[in-house]
Design a protein around this motif. Structure first.
Motif, PDB file in Angstrom:
ATOM      1  N   UNK A  26     -35.612 -88.080  11.609  1.00 49.23           N
ATOM      2  CA  UNK A  26     -36.855 -88.345  10.889  1.00 49.23           C
ATOM      3  C   UNK A  26     -37.811 -87.151  10.888  1.00 49.23           C
ATOM      4  N   UNK A  27     -37.522 -86.141  11.702  1.00 47.93           N
ATOM      5  CA  UNK A  27     -38.352 -84.940  11.697  1.00 47.93           C
ATOM      6  C   UNK A  27     -38.191 -84.209  10.371  1.00 47.93           C
ATOM      7  N   UNK A  28     -39.271 -83.621   9.850  1.00 45.87           N
ATOM      8  CA  UNK A  28     -39.112 -82.752   8.679  1.00 45.87           C
ATOM      9  C   UNK A  28     -38.162 -81.601   9.021  1.00 45.87           C
ATOM     10  N   UNK A  29     -37.462 -81.109   8.016  1.00 46.22           N
ATOM     11  CA  UNK A  29     -36.465 -80.052   8.229  1.00 46.22           C
ATOM     12  C   UNK A  29     -37.004 -78.839   8.944  1.00 46.22           C
ATOM     13  N   UNK A  30     -38.237 -78.444   8.645  1.00 45.44           N
ATOM     14  CA  UNK A  30     -38.794 -77.263   9.291  1.00 45.44           C
ATOM     15  C   UNK A  30     -38.995 -77.485  10.788  1.00 45.44           C
ATOM     16  N   UNK A  31     -39.281 -78.718  11.211  1.00 47.07           N
ATOM     17  CA  UNK A  31     -39.418 -79.001  12.641  1.00 47.07           C
ATOM     18  C   UNK A  31     -38.045 -79.106  13.303  1.00 47.07           C
ATOM     19  N   UNK A  32     -37.065 -79.629  12.579  1.00 53.34           N
ATOM     20  CA  UNK A  32     -35.701 -79.703  13.129  1.00 53.34           C
ATOM     21  C   UNK A  32     -35.160 -78.313  13.431  1.00 53.34           C
ATOM     22  N   UNK A  33     -35.528 -77.327  12.620  1.00 58.09           N
ATOM     23  CA  UNK A  33     -35.075 -75.955  12.856  1.00 58.09           C
ATOM     24  C   UNK A  33     -35.549 -75.448  14.217  1.00 58.09           C
ATOM     25  N   UNK A  34     -36.774 -75.787  14.588  1.00 57.54           N
ATOM     26  CA  UNK A  34     -37.301 -75.380  15.889  1.00 57.54           C
ATOM     27  C   UNK A  34     -36.585 -76.077  17.033  1.00 57.54           C
ATOM     28  N   UNK A  35     -36.297 -77.369  16.879  1.00 51.42           N
ATOM     29  CA  UNK A  35     -35.547 -78.107  17.902  1.00 51.42           C
ATOM     30  C   UNK A  35     -34.155 -77.499  18.045  1.00 51.42           C
ATOM     31  N   UNK A  36     -33.513 -77.203  16.916  1.00 49.53           N
ATOM     32  CA  UNK A  36     -32.174 -76.601  16.952  1.00 49.53           C
ATOM     33  C   UNK A  36     -32.194 -75.243  17.650  1.00 49.53           C
ATOM     34  N   UNK A  37     -33.248 -74.458  17.415  1.00 48.39           N
ATOM     35  CA  UNK A  37     -33.377 -73.154  18.069  1.00 48.39           C
ATOM     36  C   UNK A  37     -33.500 -73.320  19.584  1.00 48.39           C
ATOM     37  N   UNK A  38     -34.309 -74.285  20.021  1.00 46.15           N
ATOM     38  CA  UNK A  38     -34.456 -74.537  21.460  1.00 46.15           C
ATOM     39  C   UNK A  38     -33.121 -74.990  22.056  1.00 46.15           C
TER      40      UNK A  38
END
Length: 163
Positions: A26-38
């Motif tokens: 449910x996170x916007x794609x731009x926020x998912x990118x940050x989670x994926x980076x972490x």
């Protein structure tokens, strides 16, 4: 009676696990990118032995920049799972959460243009086990965000007023 209680406990665990995965999707794609980076950085650390999954967001901030640029601040928790490090993100839904390990407290700050993460300035990622997070670390995280937004805001203002 005991079997019924065990069944309810297992059902709650499955429901909680699926809710966490839903919160990631449910996170916007731009926020998912940050989670994926972490998650990528945790996975590359030799100290980390387990696979982690997104649990929930604690705080999200956005700062509008010039053109379609945005600065994102995302504070969130990752929870360790029963799977070993290196488990593919696509396979991680089968990994159940572990409750015997502390949460990972993460903050990522980065710039996006048209919903894509930009390499400049370099994304800031800070993850640490939640019990080890100190007030000094929290202050440094916020200082980084404030410097990032101040630099961007002042440059945009100068660019607009010089034309």
């Amino acid at each position: 009676m005991a079997a019924g209680l065990l069944f309810l406990l297992c059902a709650a665990a499955v429901l909680f696990s699926s809710e966490a995965q839903d919160s990631y999707t449910e996170l916007p794609g731009s926020y998912r990118q940050g989670v994926d980076l972490a998650l990528e950085q945790l996975g590359s650390s030799h100290n980390v032995k387990l696979h982690f999954r997104f649990l929930r967001s604690v705080e999200k901030r956005e700062h509008e920049g010039y053109m379609s640029a945005k600065l994102l601040y995302h504070h969130f928790y990752l929870k360790p799972t029963s799977c070993p490090k290196g488990t593919a993100i696509s396979d991680s839904q089968r990994c159940s959460f572990r409750n015997d390990r502390p949460l990972m407290d993460c903050l990522v700050c980065y710039k996006t243009v048209e919903e894509q993460m930009e390499p400049s300035p370099p994304p800031y990622v800070h993850c640490i086990q939640k019990p080890r997070l100190t007030q000094d670390m929290r202050t440094k995280r916020l200082d980084y965000w404030n410097k990032l937004t101040y630099k961007t805001g002042s440059a945009t203002t100068l660019a607009l007023s010089s034309g």
